[in-house]
Write a protein that holds these residues in place. Sequence first.
Motif, PDB file in Angstrom:
ATOM      1  N   ASP A 148       0.834  -1.204   0.000  1.00  0.00           N
ATOM      2  CA  ASP A 148       0.000   0.000   0.000  1.00  0.00           C
ATOM      3  C   ASP A 148       0.871   1.257   0.000  1.00  0.00           C
ATOM      4  OD1 ASP A 148      -2.327  -1.448  -0.034  1.00  0.00           O
ATOM      5  OD2 ASP A 148      -2.686  -1.303   2.131  1.00  0.00           O
ATOM      6  N   SER A 149       1.904   1.265   0.824  1.00  0.00           N
ATOM      7  CA  SER A 149       2.814   2.400   0.871  1.00  0.00           C
ATOM      8  C   SER A 149       3.490   2.583  -0.486  1.00  0.00           C
ATOM      9  CB  SER A 149       3.876   2.170   1.953  1.00  0.00           C
ATOM     10  OG  SER A 149       4.882   3.154   1.902  1.00  0.00           O
ATOM     11  N   TRP A 150       3.979   1.483  -1.052  1.00  0.00           N
ATOM     12  CA  TRP A 150       4.700   1.555  -2.318  1.00  0.00           C
ATOM     13  C   TRP A 150       3.823   2.074  -3.447  1.00  0.00           C
ATOM     14  CZ3 TRP A 150       9.186   1.961  -4.415  1.00  0.00           C
ATOM     15  CH2 TRP A 150       9.321   1.749  -5.789  1.00  0.00           C
ATOM     16  N   THR A 151       2.637   1.512  -3.609  1.00  0.00           N
ATOM     17  CA  THR A 151       1.799   1.912  -4.746  1.00  0.00           C
ATOM     18  C   THR A 151       1.339   3.357  -4.617  1.00  0.00           C
ATOM     19  OG1 THR A 151      -0.128   0.882  -3.656  1.00  0.00           O
ATOM     20  CG2 THR A 151       1.035  -0.417  -5.316  1.00  0.00           C
ATOM     21  N   THR A 152       1.168   3.827  -3.397  1.00  0.00           N
ATOM     22  CA  THR A 152       0.815   5.241  -3.211  1.00  0.00           C
ATOM     23  C   THR A 152       1.987   6.139  -3.593  1.00  0.00           C
ATOM     24  OG1 THR A 152      -0.765   4.748  -1.441  1.00  0.00           O
ATOM     25  CG2 THR A 152       0.127   6.984  -1.523  1.00  0.00           C
ATOM     26  N   LEU A 153       3.153   5.868  -3.031  1.00  0.00           N
ATOM     27  CA  LEU A 153       4.312   6.729  -3.292  1.00  0.00           C
ATOM     28  C   LEU A 153       4.769   6.628  -4.744  1.00  0.00           C
ATOM     29  CD1 LEU A 153       6.276   6.014  -0.003  1.00  0.00           C
ATOM     30  CD2 LEU A 153       5.068   8.124  -0.597  1.00  0.00           C
ATOM     31  N   ARG A 154       4.666   5.429  -5.331  1.00  0.00           N
ATOM     32  CA  ARG A 154       5.072   5.268  -6.729  1.00  0.00           C
ATOM     33  C   ARG A 154       4.137   6.040  -7.656  1.00  0.00           C
ATOM     34  NH1 ARG A 154       7.520   1.725 -10.704  1.00  0.00           N
ATOM     35  NH2 ARG A 154       6.108   1.417 -12.469  1.00  0.00           N
ATOM     36  N   SER A 155       2.832   5.883  -7.482  1.00  0.00           N
ATOM     37  CA  SER A 155       1.892   6.597  -8.356  1.00  0.00           C
ATOM     38  C   SER A 155       2.057   8.101  -8.213  1.00  0.00           C
ATOM     39  CB  SER A 155       0.447   6.193  -8.043  1.00  0.00           C
ATOM     40  OG  SER A 155       0.189   4.865  -8.435  1.00  0.00           O
ATOM     41  N   TRP A 156       2.269   8.550  -6.991  1.00  0.00           N
ATOM     42  CA  TRP A 156       2.485   9.986  -6.766  1.00  0.00           C
ATOM     43  C   TRP A 156       3.736  10.460  -7.489  1.00  0.00           C
ATOM     44  CZ3 TRP A 156       5.945  12.030  -2.590  1.00  0.00           C
ATOM     45  CH2 TRP A 156       5.860  13.426  -2.483  1.00  0.00           C
ATOM     46  N   SER A 157       4.817   9.682  -7.384  1.00  0.00           N
ATOM     47  CA  SER A 157       6.063  10.062  -8.032  1.00  0.00           C
ATOM     48  C   SER A 157       5.934  10.031  -9.554  1.00  0.00           C
ATOM     49  CB  SER A 157       7.182   9.114  -7.582  1.00  0.00           C
ATOM     50  OG  SER A 157       8.402   9.452  -8.184  1.00  0.00           O
ATOM     51  N   VAL A 158       5.364   8.951 -10.087  1.00  0.00           N
ATOM     52  CA  VAL A 158       5.210   8.839 -11.540  1.00  0.00           C
ATOM     53  C   VAL A 158       4.308   9.948 -12.071  1.00  0.00           C
ATOM     54  CG1 VAL A 158       4.267   7.394 -13.385  1.00  0.00           C
ATOM     55  CG2 VAL A 158       5.676   6.364 -11.591  1.00  0.00           C
ATOM     56  N   ALA A 159       3.244  10.250 -11.350  1.00  0.00           N
ATOM     57  CA  ALA A 159       2.302  11.272 -11.805  1.00  0.00           C
ATOM     58  C   ALA A 159       2.952  12.647 -11.887  1.00  0.00           C
ATOM     59  CB  ALA A 159       1.085  11.321 -10.894  1.00  0.00           C
ATOM     60  N   SER A 187      -0.926   1.659 -18.498  1.00  0.00           N
ATOM     61  CA  SER A 187      -0.307   1.716 -17.176  1.00  0.00           C
ATOM     62  C   SER A 187       0.097   3.137 -16.814  1.00  0.00           C
ATOM     63  CB  SER A 187       0.901   0.788 -17.117  1.00  0.00           C
ATOM     64  OG  SER A 187       1.810   1.052 -18.170  1.00  0.00           O
ATOM     65  N   ALA A 188       0.527   3.924 -17.794  1.00  0.00           N
ATOM     66  CA  ALA A 188       0.878   5.317 -17.525  1.00  0.00           C
ATOM     67  C   ALA A 188      -0.367   6.122 -17.151  1.00  0.00           C
ATOM     68  CB  ALA A 188       1.562   5.931 -18.746  1.00  0.00           C
ATOM     69  N   GLN A 189      -1.466   5.899 -17.848  1.00  0.00           N
ATOM     70  CA  GLN A 189      -2.710   6.588 -17.517  1.00  0.00           C
ATOM     71  C   GLN A 189      -3.168   6.224 -16.105  1.00  0.00           C
ATOM     72  OE1 GLN A 189      -5.822   6.350 -20.491  1.00  0.00           O
ATOM     73  NE2 GLN A 189      -4.340   6.317 -22.162  1.00  0.00           N
ATOM     74  N   TRP A 190      -3.044   4.934 -15.760  1.00  0.00           N
ATOM     75  CA  TRP A 190      -3.449   4.470 -14.437  1.00  0.00           C
ATOM     76  C   TRP A 190      -2.623   5.144 -13.348  1.00  0.00           C
ATOM     77  CZ3 TRP A 190      -0.913   1.357 -10.706  1.00  0.00           C
ATOM     78  CH2 TRP A 190      -1.741   0.783  -9.731  1.00  0.00           C
ATOM     79  N   GLU A 191      -1.307   5.194 -13.524  1.00  0.00           N
ATOM     80  CA  GLU A 191      -0.445   5.837 -12.538  1.00  0.00           C
ATOM     81  C   GLU A 191      -0.748   7.331 -12.432  1.00  0.00           C
ATOM     82  OE1 GLU A 191       1.425   4.271 -10.541  1.00  0.00           O
ATOM     83  OE2 GLU A 191       2.573   2.652 -11.484  1.00  0.00           O
ATOM     84  N   LEU A 192      -0.978   7.972 -13.570  1.00  0.00           N
ATOM     85  CA  LEU A 192      -1.275   9.407 -13.576  1.00  0.00           C
ATOM     86  C   LEU A 192      -2.559   9.694 -12.810  1.00  0.00           C
ATOM     87  CD1 LEU A 192      -0.709  12.281 -14.649  1.00  0.00           C
ATOM     88  CD2 LEU A 192      -1.987  11.642 -16.708  1.00  0.00           C
ATOM     89  N   ASP A 193      -3.614   8.946 -13.085  1.00  0.00           N
ATOM     90  CA  ASP A 193      -4.896   9.191 -12.424  1.00  0.00           C
ATOM     91  C   ASP A 193      -4.808   8.956 -10.922  1.00  0.00           C
ATOM     92  OD1 ASP A 193      -5.978   9.779 -14.880  1.00  0.00           O
ATOM     93  OD2 ASP A 193      -6.901   7.808 -15.172  1.00  0.00           O
ATOM     94  N   ARG A 194      -4.136   7.883 -10.518  1.00  0.00           N
ATOM     95  CA  ARG A 194      -4.005   7.594  -9.095  1.00  0.00           C
ATOM     96  C   ARG A 194      -3.191   8.693  -8.406  1.00  0.00           C
ATOM     97  NH1 ARG A 194      -1.568   3.632  -6.728  1.00  0.00           N
ATOM     98  NH2 ARG A 194      -3.200   3.053  -5.234  1.00  0.00           N
ATOM     99  N   GLY A 195      -2.057   9.043  -9.015  1.00  0.00           N
ATOM    100  CA  GLY A 195      -1.184  10.020  -8.384  1.00  0.00           C
ATOM    101  C   GLY A 195      -1.840  11.374  -8.187  1.00  0.00           C
TER     102      GLY A 195
END
Length: 476
Positions: free
Chosen positions: A308-319, A335-343
């Motif tokens: 949970d920590s990783w996917t939050t911080l990763r999406s935030w960073s990628v976004a 996958s890029a769209q998914w990371e952008l939307d989450r972040g």
Amino acid sequence: MEPDKLAGCEAVELTAALRAGKLSASDVMRATLDRIATVNPEVNAIVALRDEDSLMDEAQRADKAESRGPLHGLPIAVKDLVNVRGIASTQGSPLFADTVPTEDDILAARLRSAGAILIGKTNTPEFGLGSHTFNPLYGATRNPYGAGRSCGGSSGGAAVALATGMLALADGSDMMGSLRNPAGWNNVYGFRPSWGLVPTEPHGDTFLHQLATLGPMARSPADLGLLLDVISGPDPRQPHGMITKPVSPVSPADLEGLHIGWLGDWGGAFPMEDNILSLSEGALAEFESLGARVETLAPPFDAHAMWDSWTTLRSWSVATGLAPLAEHRELLKDSAQWELDRGLAFSAMDIHRASVIRSDWFKTAAKLFERFDALVLPSAQVWPFDVDRHWPTEIAGQGMDTYHRWMQVVVPVSLIGLPCLAIPAGFGPQGLPLGLQLFGRRGSDAQLLGIGAAYHARTGWPQKRPALREMEATDG
């Protein structure tokens, strides 16, 4: 040293021969271009290759010039996430298909200053997302131990170029295993340095994001050390740089009494395909034969909290990196769209909670390193899969709920910026390679390379089972 025998030579051997005048830069360049012409059409690892006349001219000028550094006259292709002056730098995206930078990123500039000749790029997934190297511009890079299989990623082109003898050294980057998974799947070494040892670019925020790093790849730990000394060292424009002593030359450490913790599948939290754990344990037996003590550990931290920590911080960073491209989201892969939307959807408190979990895992790991010199995990949870698949959707009957869940095994290292040496572990029943992650406390980079050098002296996997020999045998 005969020029026609250069493919597969270690970088420390090549650079020593260049310094001693036993080889010319022109010899090495000629052998490199010939090897690329022979091998690259099958594996598609090197892209944006400069024209032959320009490269041979640069090599000839290097032969006439004073040495500029430890890599003088050595050809290197740079991962296509790094901007290189005068060479197409696309990040594997159609949005940057025509981008030819006029300035080098820090890593490329340091390679040039050390005397390397930058010949082109190594292939990567679009924006480096996903541990499988394919993109709409250059296509897929194939595993040289099985042309129908993935080579991993995102430093897949670099790993394949090393495995097939097209390059003696390569750079890579690693957020979620990108220096580790492709090293394991191509029977070479990758090194994720302590976070802050190798600087990235001083663009945007330089304080908050501590997940990704650049690092070296090679066919031996000694070669890793050679390149690490060139690309490491603080950048005065950034706040978190580490000042350390040179790690090269890397010598085998005495492993008598070394205490290694084996984390396996993290108590079942990381599903594994058949034979991965048994192969890994066989590689650990090599450390025991050298005098180390290997102890199996229970899971030291909650894997779900870590994820949970990783996917939050990763999406935030990628976004943060993708946000300027949001108006072109239809041109981004899923996958890029998914990371952008989450972040973009996270609140500041979401990020804070994720970082508290990260901090708790760091403290837990620090206690472990009071008992253990190094910890070990497999470098991947699956064997190299079909090159036409985007990502594994299940492992051992367990469904994968994201495009990167199948690489969860690399998160314990990435989340807290630990140094990690990816070492070859041998070959499975289908003749495909796999690796191990050997990691330690922050700042233990030199120690890990020394441990790896002792293991390499015992096993010599890249030299014992080189992809170039196997490809030539298959072709013949």
